[in-house]
Design an enzyme around this catalytic site. Structure first.
Site, PDB file in Angstrom:
ATOM      1  N   VAL A  86       0.838  -1.196   0.000  1.00 19.60           N
ATOM      2  CA  VAL A  86       0.000   0.000   0.000  1.00 19.60           C
ATOM      3  C   VAL A  86       0.875   1.249   0.000  1.00 19.60           C
ATOM      4  CG1 VAL A  86      -1.803   1.289   1.194  1.00 19.60           C
ATOM      5  CG2 VAL A  86      -1.848  -1.216   1.197  1.00 19.60           C
ATOM      6  N   LYS A  87       0.646   2.091  -0.987  1.00 22.03           N
ATOM      7  CA  LYS A  87       1.458   3.288  -1.184  1.00 22.03           C
ATOM      8  C   LYS A  87       0.707   4.503  -0.650  1.00 22.03           C
ATOM      9  CE  LYS A  87       4.049   5.287  -5.092  1.00 22.03           C
ATOM     10  NZ  LYS A  87       4.160   5.190  -6.575  1.00 22.03           N
TER      11      LYS A  87
END
Length: 218
Positions: A86-87
């Site tokens: 997850v960015k």
């Protein structure tokens, strides 16, 4: 050093994978839009399609800027595939989200890093990766590669396990400089990776070998 490709183009990802050296993929909303991927469900499907091509991590970016929204999106993205990282942006809410997600065993990539201080906060929050933007710093007459080196040194000094993922890598010289600076990962367009193959002496040597072979074998 790991090679990630920075794109949402499936053909380019397949080409990089076929080289046998690809370790992962990074994407963002701009790259998705460039490929004409629109709508939340289509974007999610595209992430899964990418995961089915590569063996390594695939960074999928949240759109929300508030904490609750980041967590909601982050949990949804992480549930898509076990390769998803997850960015999140390096903001106050982003750091809080990194901490929350890391306590849930969800890997994160803290992006839009432009200082050692930001990288320090992300590492302390438990980020899997920090993404300093080399090219964008170069654009404003600041040494992006020097920032990579500083963060690598900081992680080594304090024993952080967070990996330094050099982003906004635009050309082959950036790649070489990232190697020298000790980056754990670079993410770049495909041509920056394949550019490492190019050397005039290789071309000259191969041409000579073929010419000699043809002389001997008619």
């Amino acid at each position: 050093m790991k090679f990630f490709i920075d794109t949402a183009n499936l053909d380019q990802i397949k080409e990089a994978q076929d080289l046998g050296i690809l370790d992962g993929v990074t994407t963002n909303p701009s790259l998705m839009a460039k490929e004409g991927i629109k709508g939340a469900e289509n974007i999610k499907k595209h992430y899964v399609d990418i995961c089915e091509i590569v063996d390594g991590d695939v960074s999928a970016e949240v759109i929300a800027t508030d904490f609750d929204g980041m967590i909601s999106e982050g949990l949804e993205l992480a549930a898509l595939h076990n390769q998803i990282v997850v960015k999140v942006p390096c903001t106050k809410n982003g750091i809080k989200a990194v901490k929350y997600l890391s306590t849930k065993g969800i890997r994160t990539n803290c992006t839009l890093i432009f200082s050692v201080g930001q990288a320090l906060l992300a590492a302390k929050a438990g980020a899997t990766y920090v993404s300093p933007f080399v090219g964008r710093l170069d654009d404003i007459c600041t040494d992006g590669i020097d920032l990579i080196r500083q963060i690598v040194d900081m992680n080594s000094y304090y024993g952080f396990e967070t990996q330094v993922l050099a982003a906004s890598v635009r050309h082959t010289m950036h790649m070489v400089q990232c190697i020298e600076a000790g980056a754990d990962v670079t993410t770049s367009p495909l041509n920056a990776i394949t550019g490492l193959l190019n050397h005039p002496l290789t071309d000259k040597g191969l041409a000579q070998f073929l010419a000699d072979y043809n002389k001997l074998n008619g």
